[in-house]
Design an enzyme around this catalytic site. Structure first.
Site, PDB file in Angstrom:
ATOM      1  N   LYS A 283     -25.100  24.483   3.617  1.00  0.00           N
ATOM      2  CA  LYS A 283     -24.548  24.334   2.273  1.00  0.00           C
ATOM      3  C   LYS A 283     -24.357  25.717   1.656  1.00  0.00           C
ATOM      4  CE  LYS A 283     -25.228  21.543  -1.904  1.00  0.00           C
ATOM      5  NZ  LYS A 283     -26.079  20.540  -2.558  1.00  0.00           N
ATOM      6  N   GLU A 370     -30.546   4.340  -6.340  1.00  0.00           N
ATOM      7  CA  GLU A 370     -30.820   3.870  -7.694  1.00  0.00           C
ATOM      8  C   GLU A 370     -31.396   2.461  -7.725  1.00  0.00           C
ATOM      9  OE1 GLU A 370     -27.883   7.151  -7.883  1.00  0.00           O
ATOM     10  OE2 GLU A 370     -27.971   5.273  -6.735  1.00  0.00           O
ATOM     11  N   ARG A 398     -25.229   1.334 -10.667  1.00  0.00           N
ATOM     12  CA  ARG A 398     -25.413   0.927  -9.284  1.00  0.00           C
ATOM     13  C   ARG A 398     -26.630   0.021  -9.101  1.00  0.00           C
ATOM     14  NH1 ARG A 398     -24.729   6.030  -5.467  1.00  0.00           N
ATOM     15  NH2 ARG A 398     -23.352   4.645  -4.329  1.00  0.00           N
TER      16      ARG A 398
END
Length: 635
Positions: A283, A370, A398
């Site tokens: 990353k 979630e 969600r």
């Protein structure tokens, strides 16, 4: 060839590895320069430059479809699909979106803002392809962090059950979502990601068996079982997991070696059925500062490329709501060991990283999950703990079934803290926190509140922690507060369902909620300059409403204005209108909020102006609607 000349990804066909490496450098330069000026997501896109180039050279993108998960890792994709000339408008009003949008470009085959969706979408496209008798490759690119989301695992489970459906899943394994990944799956990936590939053993095993004279072209059932067992041994452990789920596994592959990536993808395209290519990336690759601080440089406000430091504002700003939330939470948690802060892979965004640093035993990160976060909180509450689920408004959507089924039906005291509620700006429609008032207030047992400023947020946090008779939710915005004085301790809880009068007047009643209290007060001052005096109420609670306060004033004054930073349909204004009707108080009501539209990416103030939510616009529309004064009367 220069990156600016590429208007179609098929132009990559035939380019040498060296040419592709040059384009990779140009993508990183353009990416860095743009984000340094505009702000935006940095690390995710820098990490997939070679992955994108290698994949796209092996596809015919006039026909084949690539589905990117989340979308903020797709900046290289945008630069290769005809958006180079407009890329400087990234995340600006009417400019290039920070996420993927089907309406923006024909190569954005599926919109993406939330994680864990790409495999499901790509599988759906693959099934549609087969039903229609078409021929194209369906490819899902998903980050390892997104595998903590149950939806991705559900899609993998389904795809593995369809051995005749050709689907390529590219796992971008950089050990990160925004913060370091948590959970067993990422830990397993991290353990194996540097293991040397032994794919050649698996690939060649069957051919080696066929060379045995008594075996020939066919394998007996017994030898077949031996072959399958040896294949499992030949594949790295993480690959064995995917193989058992029905995928052919290839990897891990160096995600920054274009030549290896091209060869790997070419091989993957030849394998029938579901295939997973495991690509190990870094990353922030190519920008050392981002590589060293992968959390901090996941996304950045405008910054100096040389130093990596944010460009300072011209004047000091009040603390952000998230910072006030985090500071207050730590103070409360120090006094109450039953408080448990829960985040769904957004520790830095919500400020819960401060709780983690100070009180790690009172902090839980569940990953991008979630649904699990909400039911986990319900379980904690059932055992007498005080769970505080800090989740962005857009992401709490969600877990809607869990809010109803696991929390509200059982009336468990979970405290939901909804960050980024309302207009969020440059992240666009997928991240706007527009719907939480509407989707929460219809659920029995739920209490809803929103602070007018950062000091009231502190009081509402005490209120939420002390509310043990059922679930309670507090929404608060992205961005900075007003600079009002804060308290370090001794915060008094609010009485549930009680608002306050901030200003009195006999001509119009303005009932404001949360972030719209301050604009409501400003609109009242503008109206006063035109001889119209308003009573302004800070409702504090959308549920239960303070009907004892609001209804008599509405009946007396006879004109009602409601203000909210959320969808009008089913929102706070609807709650006021319903309460008036139920009490047979038939007075005109003017509701201000977000109409039945999607709010695109722009600066928050630009969006509010477009939506008519500035204090001047509110005053103009009140004058025109209730007092028949011309709009031009307000300047």
């Amino acid at each position: 060839m220069h990156l600016s000349e590429i208007t179609h990804p098929n132009q990559l066909h035939g380019l040498s590895v060296r040419q592709l490496q040059q384009i990779a450098r140009q993508i990183r330069d353009k990416h860095l320069q743009t984000v340094a000026v505009n702000g935006g997501h940095l690390g995710p896109g820098l990490g997939v430059v070679e992955l994108t180039l290698g994949l796209y050279q092996t596809l015919d993108l006039d026909r084949d479809k690539v589905i990117w998960d989340v979308g903020h890792q797709a900046y290289p994709h945008k630069l290769l699909t005809g958006r180079y000339d407009r890329f400087h408008t990234l995340r600006q009003k009417d400019g290039v979106a920070g996420y993927l949008k089907r309406c923006e470009n024909k190569f954005d085959h599926f919109g993406a803002g939330h994680a864990s969706t790409s495999i499901s979408a790509a599988l759906g496209m693959a099934l549609a392809r087969d039903l229609k008798g078409e021929k194209f490759k369906a490819v899902a690119v998903i980050g390892d962090g997104a595998l903590t989301g149950g939806m991705a695992l559900e899609a993998i489970n389904h795809a593995g059950h369809l051995p005749k459906t050709n689907l390529l899943v590219v796992l971008n394994d950089n050990e990160m979502s925004i913060s370091p990944n948590v959970g067993a799956i990422p830990r397993y990936l991290n353990k194996m990601r540097l293991s040397p590939p032994v794919q050649f053993i698996k690939d060649n095993f069957e051919e080696q068996f066929k060379q045995i004279p008594f075996v020939g072209e066919s394998l007996s059932p017994e030898l077949g079982r031996i072959k399958e067992g040896m294949k499992r041994l030949a594949v790295p452990k993480v690959g064995a997991v995917f193989e058992e789920l029905g995928f052919t596994y290839i990897g891990p592959v160096d995600g920054h070696n274009i030549e290896e990536l091209i060869a790997t993808f070419q091989q993957a395209h030849q394998i029938p059925g579901p295939v997973l290519v495991h690509v190990a990336t870094v990353k922030g690759k190519g920008y050392e500062i981002a590589e060293q601080d992968q959390v901090g440089y996941h996304a950045q406000s405008p910054f100096n490329i040389t130093t990596g430091k944010a460009i300072p504002s011209s004047k000091p700003k009040p603390p952000a709501y998230a910072k006030v939330f985090a500071h207050t939470l730590v103070k409360l948690a120090e006094q109450n060991p039953k408080i448990i802060g829960i985040t769904a892979a957004m520790a830095t965004g919500t400020g819960l990283d401060k709780l983690q640093a100070k009180l790690p035993n009172q902090y839980i990160d569940v990953g991008i999950a979630e649904q699990h976060a909400v039911t986990l909180a319900a379980g904690l509450a059932a055992e007498g703990m005080r769970p505080i689920a800090a989740i962005y408004s857009t992401f709490l959507q969600r877990a809607y079934d869990q809010i109803i089924h696991d929390v509200c039906i059982q009336n468990l005291p979970v405290f939901f803290c909804l960050d980024r509620a309302g207009i969020v700006g440059a992240d666009g429609p997928t991240h706007q926190g527009m719907y939480d008032i509407a989707y929460l207030r219809c659920i029995p047992n739920m209490v809803l509140m929103a602070p007018k400023d950062e000091a009231e947020l502190q009081r509402m946090m005490v209120t939420g922690v002390n509310h043990t008779s059922g679930p309670i939710a507090m929404r608060y915005p992205r961005g900075n507060g007003y600079g009002v004085p804060l308290m370090e301790e001794g915060w008094e809880p609010l009485e549930i369902g009680k608002g306050e009068i901030l200003r009195t007047g006999d001509d119009v009643l303005i009932v404001s909620y949360g972030t719209m209290v301050n604009p409501g007060m400003q609109a009242a001052e503008i109206l006063s300059e035109h001889g119209i005096e308003a009573t302004v109420i800070n409702a504090r609670f959308a549920k239960p409403l303070d009907t004892e306060l609001i209804l008599p004033l509405a009946k007396k004054i006879g004109r009602v204005v409601t203000l909210e930073e959320g969808c009008v349909m089913g929102g706070f204004g609807s709650a006021i209108a319903e309460a008036l009707l139920d009490a047979d108080i038939l007075v005109p009501v003017k509701r201000f909020g977000v109409p039945d539209i999607l709010v695109d990416h722009a600066e928050p103030n630009e969006s509010k102006t477009e939506l008519g939510l500035t204090s001047h616009q509110i005053a103009e529309r009140v004058l025109e609607a209730f007092f028949k004064k011309q709009v031009s009367a307000v300047v």
